[in-house]
Motif scaffolding. Structure first.
Motif, PDB file in Angstrom:
ATOM      1  N   GLY A 127      13.499  35.420  33.046  1.00 31.97           N
ATOM      2  CA  GLY A 127      13.004  34.049  33.039  1.00 31.97           C
ATOM      3  C   GLY A 127      11.506  33.949  32.868  1.00 31.97           C
ATOM      4  N   TYR A 128      10.816  35.075  32.870  1.00 33.10           N
ATOM      5  CA  TYR A 128       9.357  35.113  32.773  1.00 33.10           C
ATOM      6  C   TYR A 128       8.935  35.776  31.455  1.00 33.10           C
ATOM      7  CZ  TYR A 128       8.868  34.081  37.787  1.00 33.10           C
ATOM      8  OH  TYR A 128       8.909  33.491  39.030  1.00 33.10           O
ATOM      9  N   GLY A 129       7.972  35.167  30.770  1.00 34.15           N
ATOM     10  CA  GLY A 129       7.380  35.788  29.603  1.00 34.15           C
ATOM     11  C   GLY A 129       8.417  36.248  28.602  1.00 34.15           C
ATOM     12  N   PHE A 130       8.294  37.505  28.177  1.00 32.04           N
ATOM     13  CA  PHE A 130       9.168  38.033  27.133  1.00 32.04           C
ATOM     14  C   PHE A 130      10.553  38.413  27.650  1.00 32.04           C
ATOM     15  CE2 PHE A 130       4.750  39.143  25.772  1.00 32.04           C
ATOM     16  CZ  PHE A 130       4.663  38.181  24.775  1.00 32.04           C
ATOM     17  N   SER A 131      10.797  38.252  28.961  1.00 32.23           N
ATOM     18  CA  SER A 131      12.153  38.382  29.510  1.00 32.23           C
ATOM     19  C   SER A 131      12.815  37.020  29.666  1.00 32.23           C
ATOM     20  CB  SER A 131      12.135  39.070  30.881  1.00 32.23           C
ATOM     21  OG  SER A 131      11.859  40.431  30.792  1.00 32.23           O
ATOM     22  N   GLY A 132      12.225  36.004  29.082  1.00 29.53           N
ATOM     23  CA  GLY A 132      12.762  34.662  29.268  1.00 29.53           C
ATOM     24  C   GLY A 132      13.050  33.972  27.952  1.00 29.53           C
ATOM     25  N   VAL A 141      16.756  37.470  43.693  1.00 26.97           N
ATOM     26  CA  VAL A 141      16.070  38.750  43.805  1.00 26.97           C
ATOM     27  C   VAL A 141      17.050  39.923  43.875  1.00 26.97           C
ATOM     28  CG1 VAL A 141      13.977  37.766  44.799  1.00 26.97           C
ATOM     29  CG2 VAL A 141      15.828  38.499  46.316  1.00 26.97           C
ATOM     30  N   VAL A 142      18.227  39.717  44.441  1.00 27.30           N
ATOM     31  CA  VAL A 142      19.203  40.801  44.519  1.00 27.30           C
ATOM     32  C   VAL A 142      19.740  41.134  43.134  1.00 27.30           C
ATOM     33  CG1 VAL A 142      21.429  41.515  45.463  1.00 27.30           C
ATOM     34  CG2 VAL A 142      19.823  40.258  46.899  1.00 27.30           C
ATOM     35  N   ARG A 143      20.049  40.110  42.342  1.00 27.28           N
ATOM     36  CA  ARG A 143      20.540  40.365  40.983  1.00 27.28           C
ATOM     37  C   ARG A 143      19.466  41.050  40.152  1.00 27.28           C
ATOM     38  NH1 ARG A 143      23.195  35.755  36.960  1.00 27.28           N
ATOM     39  NH2 ARG A 143      23.797  37.175  35.264  1.00 27.28           N
ATOM     40  N   ILE A 144      18.219  40.654  40.346  1.00 24.38           N
ATOM     41  CA  ILE A 144      17.123  41.312  39.631  1.00 24.38           C
ATOM     42  C   ILE A 144      17.015  42.765  40.070  1.00 24.38           C
ATOM     43  CG2 ILE A 144      14.633  41.342  39.250  1.00 24.38           C
ATOM     44  CD1 ILE A 144      14.703  38.270  39.655  1.00 24.38           C
ATOM     45  N   TRP A 277       2.999  29.648  28.512  1.00 23.76           N
ATOM     46  CA  TRP A 277       3.078  28.565  27.537  1.00 23.76           C
ATOM     47  C   TRP A 277       3.781  29.004  26.257  1.00 23.76           C
ATOM     48  CZ3 TRP A 277       2.872  23.535  27.051  1.00 23.76           C
ATOM     49  CH2 TRP A 277       2.820  23.013  25.762  1.00 23.76           C
ATOM     50  N   LEU A 278       3.378  30.120  25.690  1.00 24.11           N
ATOM     51  CA  LEU A 278       3.879  30.540  24.382  1.00 24.11           C
ATOM     52  C   LEU A 278       5.336  30.988  24.421  1.00 24.11           C
ATOM     53  CD1 LEU A 278       0.685  32.448  23.196  1.00 24.11           C
ATOM     54  CD2 LEU A 278       1.507  30.242  22.347  1.00 24.11           C
ATOM     55  N   THR A 279       5.835  31.328  25.608  1.00 21.70           N
ATOM     56  CA  THR A 279       7.247  31.698  25.747  1.00 21.70           C
ATOM     57  C   THR A 279       8.079  30.549  26.309  1.00 21.70           C
ATOM     58  OG1 THR A 279       6.812  32.657  27.937  1.00 21.70           O
ATOM     59  CG2 THR A 279       6.739  34.153  26.033  1.00 21.70           C
ATOM     60  N   ALA A 280       7.432  29.417  26.600  1.00 26.59           N
ATOM     61  CA  ALA A 280       8.123  28.225  27.131  1.00 26.59           C
ATOM     62  C   ALA A 280       8.997  28.577  28.341  1.00 26.59           C
ATOM     63  CB  ALA A 280       8.957  27.560  26.038  1.00 26.59           C
ATOM     64  N   THR A 281       8.403  29.294  29.287  1.00 26.30           N
ATOM     65  CA  THR A 281       9.169  29.766  30.443  1.00 26.30           C
ATOM     66  C   THR A 281       8.746  29.113  31.758  1.00 26.30           C
ATOM     67  OG1 THR A 281       7.686  31.687  30.512  1.00 26.30           O
ATOM     68  CG2 THR A 281       9.835  31.997  29.453  1.00 26.30           C
ATOM     69  N   ALA A 282       8.105  27.959  31.692  1.00 28.04           N
ATOM     70  CA  ALA A 282       7.718  27.278  32.936  1.00 28.04           C
ATOM     71  C   ALA A 282       8.928  26.967  33.793  1.00 28.04           C
ATOM     72  CB  ALA A 282       6.945  26.000  32.616  1.00 28.04           C
ATOM     73  N   ALA A 283       9.975  26.392  33.188  1.00 29.75           N
ATOM     74  CA  ALA A 283      11.158  25.997  33.959  1.00 29.75           C
ATOM     75  C   ALA A 283      11.959  27.209  34.417  1.00 29.75           C
ATOM     76  CB  ALA A 283      12.038  25.063  33.131  1.00 29.75           C
ATOM     77  N   SER A 284      12.182  28.169  33.512  1.00 25.10           N
ATOM     78  CA  SER A 284      13.014  29.322  33.882  1.00 25.10           C
ATOM     79  C   SER A 284      12.331  30.191  34.928  1.00 25.10           C
ATOM     80  CB  SER A 284      13.380  30.141  32.642  1.00 25.10           C
ATOM     81  OG  SER A 284      12.235  30.625  31.972  1.00 25.10           O
ATOM     82  N   SER A 285      11.002  30.313  34.887  1.00 28.36           N
ATOM     83  CA  SER A 285      10.309  31.076  35.925  1.00 28.36           C
ATOM     84  C   SER A 285      10.356  30.341  37.257  1.00 28.36           C
ATOM     85  CB  SER A 285       8.858  31.346  35.512  1.00 28.36           C
ATOM     86  OG  SER A 285       8.138  30.140  35.339  1.00 28.36           O
ATOM     87  N   ALA A 286      10.262  29.011  37.208  1.00 29.77           N
ATOM     88  CA  ALA A 286      10.318  28.218  38.442  1.00 29.77           C
ATOM     89  C   ALA A 286      11.666  28.316  39.127  1.00 29.77           C
ATOM     90  CB  ALA A 286       9.990  26.759  38.131  1.00 29.77           C
ATOM     91  N   LEU A 288      13.310  30.763  39.949  1.00 26.84           N
ATOM     92  CA  LEU A 288      13.388  31.816  40.955  1.00 26.84           C
ATOM     93  C   LEU A 288      13.086  31.274  42.350  1.00 26.84           C
ATOM     94  CD1 LEU A 288      13.979  34.736  41.531  1.00 26.84           C
ATOM     95  CD2 LEU A 288      11.635  35.324  40.857  1.00 26.84           C
ATOM     96  N   HIS A 289      12.226  30.265  42.444  1.00 29.31           N
ATOM     97  CA  HIS A 289      11.990  29.629  43.743  1.00 29.31           C
ATOM     98  C   HIS A 289      13.265  28.947  44.252  1.00 29.31           C
ATOM     99  CE1 HIS A 289       7.572  29.969  43.023  1.00 29.31           C
ATOM    100  NE2 HIS A 289       7.558  30.027  44.328  1.00 29.31           N
ATOM    101  N   HIS A 290      14.083  28.446  43.334  1.00 32.37           N
ATOM    102  CA  HIS A 290      15.343  27.791  43.706  1.00 32.37           C
ATOM    103  C   HIS A 290      16.377  28.813  44.152  1.00 32.37           C
ATOM    104  CE1 HIS A 290      19.302  25.915  43.013  1.00 32.37           C
ATOM    105  NE2 HIS A 290      18.694  24.758  43.218  1.00 32.37           N
TER     106      HIS A 290
END
Length: 366
Positions: A127-132, A141-144, A277-286, A288-290
């Protein structure tokens, strides 16, 4: 399958960023606002102008491509990682995990010193950067951690160590729980310790002061955390559509979580913001808090803790020892939440000391 990866952002995406920054619609600000209402307008305008006219993504992209990048698919998700092998063939491998709002960029300044003694695997969180982005729920975190175990197995590492801060600390301790026969130890530079009324411990005045800080945070949940934990998709629309919004969202964390004496430079921070920004991962990285608050199994492997004086919270050792097999504990007067970027020399030496000791333990194993 593991494939080499090269960063190559389309020029159209960079042109779009430039146009959006130029068309920013700024809010007003009350006189003498300072930080009372959030990120100061003048400072954000300064950062945005530098991002648009002075910052050179292509230069940073070229420098980053000097590292060995790879991707692989695990559990249906693309995983990006940097893999740097030590010149010592029998070196222990370490998997280094970043947090939010960081990225693999957190570890750039410690790759050279750590790779003298260790093979390094530095993944981007799903969900972050080039993994998203991610495309399904449940990447907690367990699945990760399970994905990291598969990644290290795929790379041929039978025994390895784990290091992390922020979410990376949670992933690293979870990795020790899901793969205790593989993980020789876990080193963290962020280990929240909550008050435990049943602990029956006599704590020092300084430890009680640390717990008072934790109590304050628990009673006053930071707005970014509440929003990303409750409605990551909602805040994701704003951050994915407005580069200045994304900039303010991340720059505020860098401003408030770093030691004022060891700030992260604007160029490094803008590279991190650009990555989101360039990977458009604001939502997918967020997300993880959920998904992250799920309970994890106890971590049975040796744990090392580095406490940096200006972190969000400071660990209380007697409480940590009730939960973990603490073998190493360091306290530093300098540095904050982004220790690997703020004080890389202190960070690298502490990681080295902990894992070289684990290497000696490994050699003594029957």
């Amino acid at each position: 399958m593991i494939e080499p990866f090269r960063i190559d952002v389309p020029q159209a995406d960079l042109d779009d960023l430039d146009e959006r920054l130029a068309r920013t619609r700024w809010p007003n600000e009350v006189a003498d606002a300072g930080w009372d209402y959030g990120f100061p307008l003048a400072r954000l305008k300064e950062l945005a102008e530098h991002w648009r006219t002075g910052y050179d993504w292509r230069a940073h992209e070229a420098a980053l491509n000097g590292l060995p990048h790879f991707t692989t698919e695990i559990d249906g998700q693309r995983i990006h990682f940097v893999h740097v092998r030590s010149s010592k063939p029998d070196a222990l491998a370490l998997v280094l995990t970043h947090g939010w709002p960081g990225s693999f960029l957190e570890f750039l300044d410690v790759i050279e010193p750590l790779s003298r003694d260790f093979h390094l695997v530095i993944p981007s969180l799903p969900g972050y950067g080039f993994s998203g982005p991610t495309h399904e729920r449940g990447w907690d975190v367990v699945r990760i951690a399970r994905a990291w175990a598969r990644l290290m197995h795929r790379l041929g590492y039978r025994r390895y160590g784990a290091q992390g801060g922020d979410f990376g600390a949670a992933v690293s301790t979870a990795l020790g729980a899901v793969a205790p026969d593989r993980v020789v130890g876990v080193h963290v530079n962020y280990l929240p310790t909550r008050p435990d009324p049943d602990a029956d411990l006599e704590l020092s005045a300084s430890d009680e002061a640390r717990l008072d800080r934790v109590r304050h945070l628990m009673a006053n949940r930071p707005p970014y955390q509440a929003l990303q934990a409750a409605t990551p998709q909602t805040i994701g629309y704003a951050l994915t559509d407005s580069p200045v919004g994304q900039l303010a969202w991340i720059a505020e964390r860098f401003a408030q979580w770093t030691d004022p004496r060891t700030p992260v430079g604007d160029e490094r921070m803008l590279t991190d913001v650009s990555l989101y920004w360039l990977t458009a991962t604001a939502a997918s990285s967020a997300r993880l808090h959920h998904d992250a608050p799920r309970q994890t199994a106890p971590c049975p492997v040796p744990v090392g803790v580095a406490v940096f004086a200006h972190d969000i919270t400071l660990s209380v050792r007697p409480l940590a020892e009730r939960l973990y097999d603490i073998r190493h504990w360091s306290e530093f007067a300098r540095g904050g939440h982004f220790a690997a970027m703020e004080v890389p020399e202190l960070f690298a030496e502490d990681v080295r000391a902990f894992f070289l000791a684990r290497t000696e333990d490994e050699r003594r194993r029957p």
